[in-house]
Each structure stands twice: as structure tokens, then as C-alpha cells.
Design a protein around this motif. Structure first.
Motif, PDB file in Angstrom:
ATOM      1  N   ALA A   1       0.871  -1.182   0.000  1.00  0.00           N
ATOM      2  CA  ALA A   1       0.000   0.000   0.000  1.00  0.00           C
ATOM      3  C   ALA A   1       0.900   1.222   0.000  1.00  0.00           C
ATOM      4  CB  ALA A   1      -0.928   0.012   1.213  1.00  0.00           C
ATOM      5  N   GLY A   2       0.797   2.026  -1.043  1.00  0.00           N
ATOM      6  CA  GLY A   2       1.681   3.168  -1.205  1.00  0.00           C
ATOM      7  C   GLY A   2       1.533   4.220  -0.122  1.00  0.00           C
ATOM      8  N   ALA A   3       2.545   5.056   0.012  1.00  0.00           N
ATOM      9  CA  ALA A   3       2.548   6.106   1.030  1.00  0.00           C
ATOM     10  C   ALA A   3       1.376   7.057   0.806  1.00  0.00           C
ATOM     11  CB  ALA A   3       3.873   6.864   0.978  1.00  0.00           C
ATOM     12  N   HIS A   4       0.638   7.333   1.876  1.00  0.00           N
ATOM     13  CA  HIS A   4      -0.549   8.181   1.774  1.00  0.00           C
ATOM     14  C   HIS A   4      -0.990   8.648   3.153  1.00  0.00           C
ATOM     15  CE1 HIS A   4      -2.167   4.275   2.936  1.00  0.00           C
ATOM     16  NE2 HIS A   4      -3.272   4.900   3.338  1.00  0.00           N
ATOM     17  N   SER A   5      -1.820   9.644   3.183  1.00  0.00           N
ATOM     18  CA  SER A   5      -2.554   9.994   4.388  1.00  0.00           C
ATOM     19  C   SER A   5      -4.007   9.620   4.135  1.00  0.00           C
ATOM     20  CB  SER A   5      -2.423  11.491   4.702  1.00  0.00           C
ATOM     21  OG  SER A   5      -2.900  12.276   3.619  1.00  0.00           O
ATOM     22  N   ASP A   6      -4.775   9.428   5.192  1.00  0.00           N
ATOM     23  CA  ASP A   6      -6.173   9.019   5.016  1.00  0.00           C
ATOM     24  C   ASP A   6      -7.056  10.219   4.715  1.00  0.00           C
ATOM     25  OD1 ASP A   6      -5.417   6.440   5.383  1.00  0.00           O
ATOM     26  OD2 ASP A   6      -6.232   6.210   7.398  1.00  0.00           O
ATOM     27  N   TYR A   7      -8.123   9.963   3.977  1.00  0.00           N
ATOM     28  CA  TYR A   7      -8.917  11.040   3.410  1.00  0.00           C
ATOM     29  C   TYR A   7      -9.961  11.616   4.360  1.00  0.00           C
ATOM     30  CZ  TYR A   7      -7.261   8.421  -0.714  1.00  0.00           C
ATOM     31  OH  TYR A   7      -6.514   7.744  -1.631  1.00  0.00           O
ATOM     32  N   GLY A   8     -10.344  10.865   5.390  1.00  0.00           N
ATOM     33  CA  GLY A   8     -11.459  11.259   6.238  1.00  0.00           C
ATOM     34  C   GLY A   8     -11.057  11.954   7.523  1.00  0.00           C
ATOM     35  N   SER A   9     -11.853  11.742   8.576  1.00  0.00           N
ATOM     36  CA  SER A   9     -11.614  12.381   9.868  1.00  0.00           C
ATOM     37  C   SER A   9     -10.681  11.544  10.729  1.00  0.00           C
ATOM     38  CB  SER A   9     -12.939  12.611  10.591  1.00  0.00           C
ATOM     39  OG  SER A   9     -13.803  13.414   9.814  1.00  0.00           O
ATOM     40  N   ILE A  10     -11.108  10.344  11.071  1.00  0.00           N
ATOM     41  CA  ILE A  10     -10.258   9.396  11.787  1.00  0.00           C
ATOM     42  C   ILE A  10     -10.455   8.008  11.208  1.00  0.00           C
ATOM     43  CG2 ILE A  10     -10.024  10.629  13.986  1.00  0.00           C
ATOM     44  CD1 ILE A  10     -12.340   9.059  15.091  1.00  0.00           C
ATOM     45  N   THR A  11      -9.460   7.173  11.411  1.00  0.00           N
ATOM     46  CA  THR A  11      -9.495   5.788  10.920  1.00  0.00           C
ATOM     47  C   THR A  11      -9.272   4.834  12.077  1.00  0.00           C
ATOM     48  OG1 THR A  11      -8.584   6.457   8.771  1.00  0.00           O
ATOM     49  CG2 THR A  11      -8.412   4.132   9.349  1.00  0.00           C
ATOM     50  N   LEU A  12     -10.067   3.763  12.101  1.00  0.00           N
ATOM     51  CA  LEU A  12      -9.838   2.659  13.032  1.00  0.00           C
ATOM     52  C   LEU A  12      -9.216   1.518  12.237  1.00  0.00           C
ATOM     53  CD1 LEU A  12     -13.361   2.464  14.783  1.00  0.00           C
ATOM     54  CD2 LEU A  12     -11.423   3.929  15.413  1.00  0.00           C
ATOM     55  N   LEU A  13      -8.095   0.994  12.703  1.00  0.00           N
ATOM     56  CA  LEU A  13      -7.447  -0.123  12.016  1.00  0.00           C
ATOM     57  C   LEU A  13      -7.406  -1.342  12.932  1.00  0.00           C
ATOM     58  CD1 LEU A  13      -5.915  -1.151   9.482  1.00  0.00           C
ATOM     59  CD2 LEU A  13      -3.806  -0.486  10.651  1.00  0.00           C
ATOM     60  N   PHE A  14      -7.946  -2.447  12.442  1.00  0.00           N
ATOM     61  CA  PHE A  14      -7.922  -3.717  13.155  1.00  0.00           C
ATOM     62  C   PHE A  14      -6.897  -4.620  12.474  1.00  0.00           C
ATOM     63  CE2 PHE A  14     -12.103  -1.839  13.519  1.00  0.00           C
ATOM     64  CZ  PHE A  14     -12.442  -2.005  14.856  1.00  0.00           C
ATOM     65  N   GLN A  15      -5.967  -5.168  13.267  1.00  0.00           N
ATOM     66  CA  GLN A  15      -4.899  -6.004  12.725  1.00  0.00           C
ATOM     67  C   GLN A  15      -4.894  -7.368  13.397  1.00  0.00           C
ATOM     68  OE1 GLN A  15      -1.181  -3.478  11.673  1.00  0.00           O
ATOM     69  NE2 GLN A  15      -1.929  -2.575  13.572  1.00  0.00           N
ATOM     70  N   ARG A  16      -4.252  -8.313  12.739  1.00  0.00           N
ATOM     71  CA  ARG A  16      -4.157  -9.671  13.270  1.00  0.00           C
ATOM     72  C   ARG A  16      -2.773  -9.879  13.888  1.00  0.00           C
ATOM     73  NH1 ARG A  16      -5.138 -14.025   9.304  1.00  0.00           N
ATOM     74  NH2 ARG A  16      -6.154 -15.179  10.969  1.00  0.00           N
ATOM     75  N   PRO A  17      -2.712 -10.633  14.984  1.00  0.00           N
ATOM     76  CA  PRO A  17      -1.413 -10.867  15.649  1.00  0.00           C
ATOM     77  C   PRO A  17      -0.381 -11.420  14.677  1.00  0.00           C
ATOM     78  CG  PRO A  17      -3.213 -11.677  17.021  1.00  0.00           C
ATOM     79  CD  PRO A  17      -3.826 -11.307  15.695  1.00  0.00           C
ATOM     80  N   GLY A  18       0.834 -10.861  14.777  1.00  0.00           N
ATOM     81  CA  GLY A  18       1.946 -11.371  13.979  1.00  0.00           C
ATOM     82  C   GLY A  18       1.970 -10.918  12.541  1.00  0.00           C
ATOM     83  N   GLN A  19       1.025 -10.046  12.132  1.00  0.00           N
ATOM     84  CA  GLN A  19       0.984  -9.619  10.730  1.00  0.00           C
ATOM     85  C   GLN A  19       1.354  -8.141  10.621  1.00  0.00           C
ATOM     86  OE1 GLN A  19      -2.672 -10.859   8.801  1.00  0.00           O
ATOM     87  NE2 GLN A  19      -1.962 -12.973   8.724  1.00  0.00           N
ATOM     88  N   GLU A  20       2.646  -7.881  10.839  1.00  0.00           N
ATOM     89  CA  GLU A  20       3.144  -6.522  10.743  1.00  0.00           C
ATOM     90  C   GLU A  20       3.260  -6.082   9.277  1.00  0.00           C
ATOM     91  OE1 GLU A  20       4.177  -8.546  13.143  1.00  0.00           O
ATOM     92  OE2 GLU A  20       3.680  -7.323  14.899  1.00  0.00           O
ATOM     93  N   GLY A  21       3.703  -4.864   9.085  1.00  0.00           N
ATOM     94  CA  GLY A  21       3.885  -4.338   7.736  1.00  0.00           C
ATOM     95  C   GLY A  21       3.563  -2.863   7.627  1.00  0.00           C
ATOM     96  N   LEU A  22       2.764  -2.341   8.560  1.00  0.00           N
ATOM     97  CA  LEU A  22       2.443  -0.922   8.548  1.00  0.00           C
ATOM     98  C   LEU A  22       3.647  -0.104   9.004  1.00  0.00           C
ATOM     99  CD1 LEU A  22       0.241   1.311   8.247  1.00  0.00           C
ATOM    100  CD2 LEU A  22      -0.211   1.004  10.686  1.00  0.00           C
ATOM    101  N   GLU A  23       3.907   1.008   8.312  1.00  0.00           N
ATOM    102  CA  GLU A  23       4.978   1.928   8.680  1.00  0.00           C
ATOM    103  C   GLU A  23       4.462   3.356   8.629  1.00  0.00           C
ATOM    104  OE1 GLU A  23       8.976  -0.487   7.122  1.00  0.00           O
ATOM    105  OE2 GLU A  23       8.212   1.207   5.943  1.00  0.00           O
ATOM    106  N   ILE A  24       4.967   4.210   9.534  1.00  0.00           N
ATOM    107  CA  ILE A  24       4.599   5.623   9.504  1.00  0.00           C
ATOM    108  C   ILE A  24       5.841   6.458   9.201  1.00  0.00           C
ATOM    109  CG2 ILE A  24       2.696   5.273  11.105  1.00  0.00           C
ATOM    110  CD1 ILE A  24       4.373   6.646  13.268  1.00  0.00           C
ATOM    111  N   LEU A  25       5.603   7.621   8.587  1.00  0.00           N
ATOM    112  CA  LEU A  25       6.698   8.508   8.203  1.00  0.00           C
ATOM    113  C   LEU A  25       6.851   9.608   9.245  1.00  0.00           C
ATOM    114  CD1 LEU A  25       8.803   9.258   6.049  1.00  0.00           C
ATOM    115  CD2 LEU A  25       7.021  10.629   4.923  1.00  0.00           C
ATOM    116  N   SER A  26       7.982   9.588   9.941  1.00  0.00           N
ATOM    117  CA  SER A  26       8.275  10.600  10.954  1.00  0.00           C
ATOM    118  C   SER A  26       9.796  10.716  11.055  1.00  0.00           C
ATOM    119  CB  SER A  26       7.670  10.223  12.310  1.00  0.00           C
ATOM    120  OG  SER A  26       7.959  11.194  13.297  1.00  0.00           O
ATOM    121  N   GLY A  27      10.380  11.581  10.207  1.00  0.00           N
ATOM    122  CA  GLY A  27      11.833  11.666  10.147  1.00  0.00           C
ATOM    123  C   GLY A  27      12.437  10.389   9.617  1.00  0.00           C
ATOM    124  N   GLY A  28      11.745   9.712   8.742  1.00  0.00           N
ATOM    125  CA  GLY A  28      12.118   8.385   8.248  1.00  0.00           C
ATOM    126  C   GLY A  28      10.964   7.427   8.480  1.00  0.00           C
TER     127      GLY A  28
END
Length: 340
Positions: A198-225
Motif C-alpha cells: 500500500a503506497g505512502a498516503h494519508s487518510d482522506y477522512g476524519s479518523i481511521t480505526l485499524l484492526f490487525q491480526r497478531p503477527g501480521q506486521e507491515g504498517l509503517e509511519i513517516l516521521s523523520g524516516g
């Protein structure tokens, strides 16, 4: 010389069982610093068993034949199924689309979907509607807390300033999205330096709830890298359900003149896994205000003291304040290549 591994994002974990000043202040501080907050699942009205069942429904749908999925293909109202590589979240830097597929549900009315349902989920329509409503209700609680923490003027609506713009009085862009990042076949020619889940982006709405499954990492945030975001932060025992990850979207950032951060993020194949390792599943609830809500500055002396002079609203380029629906239409057009 070997490169150092990126540091894990240190995102606060907050209990939101109480709508009080202390909780509100902590939420705002986290949103202003990181743009992301972990919410203890146990402090919400969403049951972990329901989250797990939703993941089972998701897996059931994505395992169905392509011919069945195509019957509910996504349209310009942002509802339906999008196939692998059809969505490009970072068109400026991606040479091809995201390595994922998704199913978007818009608002339900009277427990009924306002879009074609895949045959695999027809019998679960009421369950899907109930889960959508539980996500919306949690977002309303969070929006009330944000309003309290931002000290919105009482005469302007106080703690209900945001939530009143997210009621069910009219249609909105709110979406419950089931996401599947499948094992990438060798013939797809996945190149980690060029391709992405999933390419680098910000979300379009107000707030987002994200539900993840144990052991399935991959999300990264941009903050000085780029920094990986754990499914289970260090303070949460892995024996407990994963907390809900909440992030600020563009609209809450616009409304607050950028004080609350709409942080750029992406999904990659984590170093601990290979592109052919394991399917990743997640669910996101994108909370949007009613379509007619205008992107105007929040009436708050607290904010006025903290926000330097900058664009505090979204305009059409000619100085006209636009609505939530107009903002969303523009972002979707860029993502899917649709004409504005």
C-alpha cells in the motif's frame, strides 16, 4: 557497512472507557505528536470475538472466485471490490498499483447494504451492518474526546462540534474496508525497491480505526524516516487482543489547522517475511462527516494560540471552502485515476 534497522514507532496506548478531561488531553497530545494512537480494545464496546468473526468473513470473501468478486466491482462511489494493482495510493512514486485487494462497504440503512453484496456475504448482511455501526459509535466517542481536548468553544458546540458533523442525518463517505494482502507469486515480479503493498498516503477522512491480526506486521509511519508500527506495542501483552490503531485523517487535520497530524503511512512486506511468505489481512473503518460538512477552522481559543498562520481549511484553489464530499472526490480521483 550494514544499515541499522529502523526504530519501532513508540505510539501511546490509551484507555477510552471514560469521556473525561484526562483521557481527552492524552488523546489530543498523542494526535498532535504522532497522528496515531493505540486504543485498548477492552475499553471500547467492540468485542474481540466480533473482530475475529469479521476476519473470518473477510477470508471467506477473498477466497471466492474472481468472477464472484467482479459482480460487486468498485465504482466511483468508492463502494465494492478493488482488485490487485488497481489502486495506486502514491501515484507520484509508484510504477504500478498496490499489491492488495479490498472490499469497501458504505453506510447501511435499516441493517441493509446500499450496494451489491457478494454471494459469500449475503447471509451476513446484518452482522456487517452491526459491526459498521459499532465502529461509527466508537468514532463518535473519540471525536467527542478530541473536541474536549481541543477546548472547542461551548457556544459553538463544545464536545459535540465534531460528532454533530458525523451523525446519520445525511450520506457520508464513511467506509468499512476489508483488506487482503496476498502472497505475491514469483511471476508477479515483485521488486521491494519499487513495489509496495500500500503506497505512502494519508487518510482522506476524519479518523481511521485499524484492526490487525497478531503477527501480521507491515504498517509503517513517516516521521523523520519510516518506522514500523507493531501490532502489539510493548506495553500490551501478546496474550491480550491487539489494540485498535487510530489515526488522524486529512479532515481532522484541516479543521485544526494542522495541529492534529494526518501522518503519512504505508504497508510493506516486513523484513521478517518474504513477499511469498504469508497473506496479510486487516480491516479499516474510515470515518467521514456528512457530505455537506464544510472544512472550516475549528472555533477554539486553545487552537488559535497554538496554530501559526497557515491554511486551516481545504479550498478549491480559488479560496472557496469546500465540503467533505468534494475533498473525498478529489482524493479518490487521484487514487484510481478517475476523472474529477
Amino acid at each position: 557497512m550494514a544499515m541499522c534497522a529502523p526504530t519501532t514507532a513508540k505510539i501511546p496506548v490509551i484507555n477510552v472507557s471514560k469521556i473525561d478531561t484526562d483521557t481527552a488531553d492524552r488523546l489530543v497530545a498523542a494526535a498532535a505528536s504522532f497522528g496515531f494512537i493505540f486504543i485498548e480494545l477492552e475499553s471500547t464496546d467492540i468485542e474481540y470475538n466480533n473482530v475475529q468473526h469479521m476476519f473470518e468473513l473477510s477470508k471467506k470473501f477473498f477466497a471466492s472466485p474472481r468472477s464472484e468478486k467482479e459482480k460487486c466491482a468498485i465504482t466511483e462511489n468508492n463502494k465494492g471490490w478493488s482488485s490487485m494493482l488497481s489502486e495506486t495510493l502514491d501515484p507520484e512514486h509508484q510504477t504500478r498499483g498496490d499489491f492488495k485487494e479490498a472490499l469497501n462497504f458504505g453506510e447501511f440503512q435499516g441493517g441493509k447494504a446500499q450496494q451489491p453484496l457478494p454471494s459469500s456475504l449475503v447471509d451476513s448482511e446484518t452482522y456487517l451492518s452491526d459491526f459498521f455501526d459499532s465502529c461509527h459509535n466508537l468514532c463518535v466517542r473519540l471525536l467527542q474526546l478530541f473536541a474536549m481536548g481541543l477546548k472547542i468553544d461551548e457556544e459553538a458546540g463544545g464536545k459535540d462540534w465534531f460528532s454533530s458533523r458525523h451523525d446519520k442525518s445525511g450520506p457520508s463517505g464513511s467506509i468499512l474496508r476489508l483488506l487482503h494482502y496476498p502472497i505475491i507469486p514469483a511471476e508477479a515480479g515483485y521488486v521491494p525497491e519499487k513495489d509496495i503493498r500500500a503506497g505512502a498516503h494519508s487518510d482522506y477522512g476524519s479518523i481511521t480505526l485499524l484492526f490487525q491480526r497478531p503477527g501480521q506486521e507491515g504498517l509503517e509511519i513517516l516521521s523523520g524516516g519510516w518506522h514500523p508500527v507493531p501490532v502489539h506495542p510493548e506495553s500490551v501483552d501478546t496474550a491480550r487482543p491487539p489494540p485498535i490503531l487510530v489515526n488522524i485523517g486529512d479532515l481532522l487535520s484541516y479543521w485544526t489547522g494542522g495541529y492534529l497530524k494526518s501522518t503519512v503511512h504505508r504497508v510493506v512486506v516486513p523484513p521478517s517475511a518474504s513477499a511469498s511468505g504469508e497473506d496479510r489481512y486487516s480491516m479499516a473503518f474510515f470515518c467521514h462527516p456528512v457530505d455537506t460538512a464544510q472544512l472550516i477552522p475549528v472555533p477554539s481559543a486553545f487552537l488559535r494560540e497554538r496554530v501559526k498562520k497557515r491554511g486551516a481549511m481545504d479550498t478549491d484553489g480559488e479560496g472557496k471552502v469546500i465540503t467533505a464530499a468534494e475533498h473525498l472526490k478529489g482524493r479518490l480521483a487521484a487514487t484510481y485515476g478517475w476523472k474529477k
